[in-house]
Design a protein around this motif. Sequence first.
Motif, PDB file in Angstrom:
ATOM      1  N   LEU A  42       0.833  -1.203   0.000  1.00 46.10           N
ATOM      2  CA  LEU A  42       0.000   0.000   0.000  1.00 46.10           C
ATOM      3  C   LEU A  42       0.870   1.257   0.000  1.00 46.10           C
ATOM      4  O   LEU A  42       0.622   2.197  -0.768  1.00 46.10           O
ATOM      5  N   ASP A  89     -11.652  -6.358   4.166  1.00 48.23           N
ATOM      6  CA  ASP A  89     -11.877  -4.993   4.651  1.00 48.23           C
ATOM      7  C   ASP A  89     -11.083  -4.710   5.917  1.00 48.23           C
ATOM      8  O   ASP A  89     -10.528  -3.629   6.090  1.00 48.23           O
ATOM      9  N   GLU A  90     -11.038  -5.681   6.836  1.00 48.98           N
ATOM     10  CA  GLU A  90     -10.323  -5.450   8.090  1.00 48.98           C
ATOM     11  C   GLU A  90     -10.043  -6.772   8.778  1.00 48.98           C
ATOM     12  O   GLU A  90     -10.657  -7.804   8.487  1.00 48.98           O
ATOM     13  N   LYS A 143      -7.841  -1.680   9.781  1.00 47.54           N
ATOM     14  CA  LYS A 143      -7.959  -1.528   8.334  1.00 47.54           C
ATOM     15  C   LYS A 143      -6.643  -1.801   7.604  1.00 47.54           C
ATOM     16  O   LYS A 143      -6.643  -2.013   6.392  1.00 47.54           O
ATOM     17  N   TYR A 144      -5.527  -1.763   8.326  1.00 50.78           N
ATOM     18  CA  TYR A 144      -4.225  -1.903   7.685  1.00 50.78           C
ATOM     19  C   TYR A 144      -3.537  -3.172   8.180  1.00 50.78           C
ATOM     20  O   TYR A 144      -3.036  -3.223   9.313  1.00 50.78           O
ATOM     21  N   THR A 168      -5.269  -6.651   3.700  1.00 51.03           N
ATOM     22  CA  THR A 168      -6.175  -5.577   3.275  1.00 51.03           C
ATOM     23  C   THR A 168      -5.579  -4.558   2.299  1.00 51.03           C
ATOM     24  O   THR A 168      -6.297  -3.629   1.895  1.00 51.03           O
ATOM     25  N   ARG A 197      -7.580  -3.545  -1.124  1.00 49.95           N
ATOM     26  CA  ARG A 197      -8.858  -2.846  -0.933  1.00 49.95           C
ATOM     27  C   ARG A 197      -8.577  -1.368  -0.634  1.00 49.95           C
ATOM     28  O   ARG A 197      -9.186  -0.474  -1.211  1.00 49.95           O
ATOM     29  N   ARG A 198      -7.628  -1.117   0.283  1.00 49.41           N
ATOM     30  CA  ARG A 198      -7.283   0.273   0.593  1.00 49.41           C
ATOM     31  C   ARG A 198      -6.744   0.985  -0.647  1.00 49.41           C
ATOM     32  O   ARG A 198      -7.049   2.160  -0.880  1.00 49.41           O
ATOM     33  N   GLU A 230      -9.618   1.966  -2.807  1.00 45.67           N
ATOM     34  CA  GLU A 230     -10.350   3.064  -2.164  1.00 45.67           C
ATOM     35  C   GLU A 230      -9.611   4.394  -2.300  1.00 45.67           C
ATOM     36  O   GLU A 230     -10.232   5.455  -2.427  1.00 45.67           O
ATOM     37  N   GLU A 231      -8.287   4.344  -2.297  1.00 39.01           N
ATOM     38  CA  GLU A 231      -7.477   5.565  -2.397  1.00 39.01           C
ATOM     39  C   GLU A 231      -7.203   5.970  -3.845  1.00 39.01           C
ATOM     40  O   GLU A 231      -6.520   6.972  -4.078  1.00 39.01           O
TER      41      GLU A 231
END
Length: 316
Positions: free
Chosen positions: A129, A155-156, A161-162, A166, A169-170, A173-174
Amino acid sequence: MPRRYAPASGLVSPRFSGIRTFARLPHVRDLDEVDVAVIGVPFDTGVTYRIGARFGPAAVREMSAMLRAYNPALDVNVYDVLSVVDYGDLPVVPGYIEDSYARIEEGLSPVLEAGVIPICIGGDHSISLAELRAVAKKYGPVGFVQFDSHTDTWDEYFGRKYTHGTPFRRAVEEGLIDTARAIQVGMRGSLYGPEDYDQSRALGFEVWPTDDVRRAGIPAVIEAVRRRLGDGPVFLSFDIDFVDPSFAPGTGTPEIGGFTSREAQEFVRGLAGVNLVAMDLVEVLPAHDPAGITALIAANVIFEALSVIALNRRPA
């Protein structure tokens, strides 16, 4: 003539001698006249099972001493085309994932701004990420290919969340990944439920579980990967647990029924012509790799990626 930076020759100095850098490349921080930088990211406190991948970069460097310059399968001498260095390790904060993300992103930024392709050695898969954040600053949302036994799009975990389960997915989303050019290959093993693969597809990924790969055949899947990625910039993420644990036991979340080391080479070689602008190889866990075979495979996967980059840049 070879480019500015190339490995020490095993015909001149013994492979067991010298400081352990990747493929015996020079350890250089000056990015002038550098095409590719191999970089360690020794962070592993995003894991949910076995820790120890923080020692992955050192183990992969150790086993990479056996690598030579010429790839006969692709007919390319990597260092006749590319100037490559071992950039050392990026700073991390053990136990603090968001602090480590900031340091990884900051550490990668000058590499990318210099036009150098980073190849990062993890570390667990959570580091991707931070790498994607740095890459997207340079290129915008990038194409993405992931060889892995897990989608890493949950998701988590435990309300967090990190984690290493995951990051993608993050990343979606970003806005770091162009999901129209994103594909995941090799997923297998037991799941929490049928929605596990569906959530990746809902995010926009094309998903090829191992059973589907076996039915279609590797050449057909490589063609699907190339078609999906197109011509734009691409981030390659290779989790060593893509390879079956009979070949690669040294990893944090092993899954049986995977690919051989030979097949791993075939998949990466199939990326010839793809515009790779960054890569990571993650989840090598030396404590469960007593013979060093997992780290040896990892080093060779990176060599195949270097060969692809060299082939893409070689004059016609």
